[in-house]
Design a protein around this motif. Structure first.
Motif: not given
Lengths: 355, 70
Positions: A20-33
């Motif tokens: 969800a975080l990537v879909a909403l704007g976070n960097p690719g493959n970096m939803g939660f790092c």
């Protein structure tokens, strides 16, 4: 049955939030790092000058506060500390050098694998090698000795600092650095990111989710429950990426990644080794800090300092690859970590509780 | 009976201490102060064929671990 499903379900929850975080704007493959977000946050408060990676990530603030709130609600908030704090700072520092050579912590490594980034598979082999190295020392008696009960204020400081940072972000964002291009400029809406952090912080505290424990406990104790979370996380992200059309199999052209196999491997060796020596991955350290563990809070500060040094001295990799300074930094960090491991395993004054 | 004091020892060391002790002991007392370690140690001991009796003393868990009788 429910107990057996609990860990995979936490992995599924973390995966859905990451997607969800990537879909909403976070960097690719970096939803939660966790490593990337600590690095971005270090830049936001001016600890490093890499303009592309500066943003006070609400996810990290949420992790600390989520863990804190849940620990208070469950009466499990435990102010503890005093187990080799400076050693932990240095291990956190070294861990971050490794993470920024690879470009990601264990969480992002899994996100990258599930996004089709084959460089991260190389990283996984390094990660496993580092964990096996840590297990070797654990089996030989490695210990950073006991933690002790500390003043409540000591445990409360990490949540208080998180609250102050949140206040800065909301009330006076102008005093912080915000990337206008690069990974730091890609971000999910603040409140969504904060909520994601709060949920994962709470869930992480209750479940004790840790991304090294999956491999470590399988090897040490034949306990595969944490590995279930690890596998569930990758599968859900993989399926999500396939549905969203963001699965891209290959080595080249992956988001915020480089293709230098040797250094993808070596970077994650350092991350795996340091995580085992610290007793938990970067995500776990942030969650524990929220729950009152001042040793983990110091580890997080070590990671923040490591991120700042990595960028200030050109040690962090980029999509172009690893830098010469990064290789030197890795060598120094690796030697220091091995020294710490050997001394705390075979040192004459070393003692672990017991007998 | 041997007593292992694993209070304040961070994960996964308490479980590792227990694992090593159970290779030579048929009965022991394990002292813990964390819920995480408690769950893991209880589960591990039971899996290895031991009975576990846990009592709480203040902030401390005392686990009496003894080989289960058939």
């Amino acid at each position: 049955m429910l107990k057996k499903l609990a860990m995979p379900l936490v992995g599924v929850l973390a995966a859905i939030i990451s997607l969800a975080l990537v879909a909403l704007g976070n960097p690719g493959n970096m939803g939660f790092c966790t490593a990337c977000f600590l690095r971005d946050s270090a830049g936001a408060v001016g600890l490093h000058g890499a303009a592309a990676v500066q943003y006070l990530r609400p996810e990290v603030i949420g992790l600390v506060l989520g863990a804190f709130l849940i620990s208070m609600a469950r009466k499990e908030f435990a102010p503890r500390g005093g187990s080799a704090p400076i050693t932990r700072f240095v291990l956190g520092f070294a861990l971050m050098i490794g993470a920024l050579i690879f470009l990601g912590c264990p969480t992002r490594m899994m996100l990258r694998i599930a996004g089709g980034d084959l460089n991260a598979i190389v990283g996984l082999f390094g990660f496993a090698a580092g964990i096996f190295g840590g297990i070797f020392f654990l089996n030989k008696g490695y210990s950073l000795k006991r933690t002790y009960e500390v003043a409540k204020t000591d445990g409360l400081l990490a949540p208080i600092v998180a609250l102050i940072l949140l206040a800065l972000l909301i009330i006076v964002p102008g005093i912080l650095n915000f990337s206008v291009q690069g990974p730091g400029s890609l971000r999910a809406p603040m409140w969504v990111a904060l909520a994601a952090g709060l949920i994962l912080g709470g869930a992480g505290f209750i479940s004790r989710l840790c991304f090294i424990a999956g491999i470590r406990d399988s090897v040490l104790f034949r306990n595969f429950s944490m590995l279930g979370a690890f596998v569930a996380f990758i599968i859900v992200i993989l399926v999500g990426n396939l549905i969203l059309g963001s699965f891209n199999l290959g080595f080249e052209g992956q988001p915020v990644a480089h293709t230098d196999g040797l250094w993808n491997f070596m970077g994650m060796v350092l991350v795996g080794l340091c995580s085992v020596l610290l007793g938990g991955c970067p995500f776990r350290q942030v969650v524990l800090a929220g729950g009152g563990n001042s040793d983990s809070a110091i580890t997080v500060l070590g990671m923040v300092a490591g991120a700042a040094f990595a960028h200030n001295f050109g040690m962090a990799s980029s999509a172009e690859g690893v830098t010469n300074n990064g290789m030197v930094g890795f060598g120094v960090a690796f030697l220091v970590v091995i020294f710490i491991a050997i001394f705390n395993t075979f040192g004459k004054n070393r003692q672990r509780g017991g007998a | 009976m041997r007593t292992i004091d694993a209070c304040g020892i961070s994960c996964p060391e308490p479980l590792l201490m227990l694992k090593k002790a159970l290779q030579s002991e048929s009965e022991l007392m394990l002292l813990l102060d964390g819920k995480g370690a408690l769950g893991n140690c209880e589960e591990y001991a039971k899996k290895q064929g031991f009975d576990v009796e846990t009592t709480i003393e203040g902030d401390m868990f005392k686990l009496h671990i003894a080989r289960a009788h058939e």
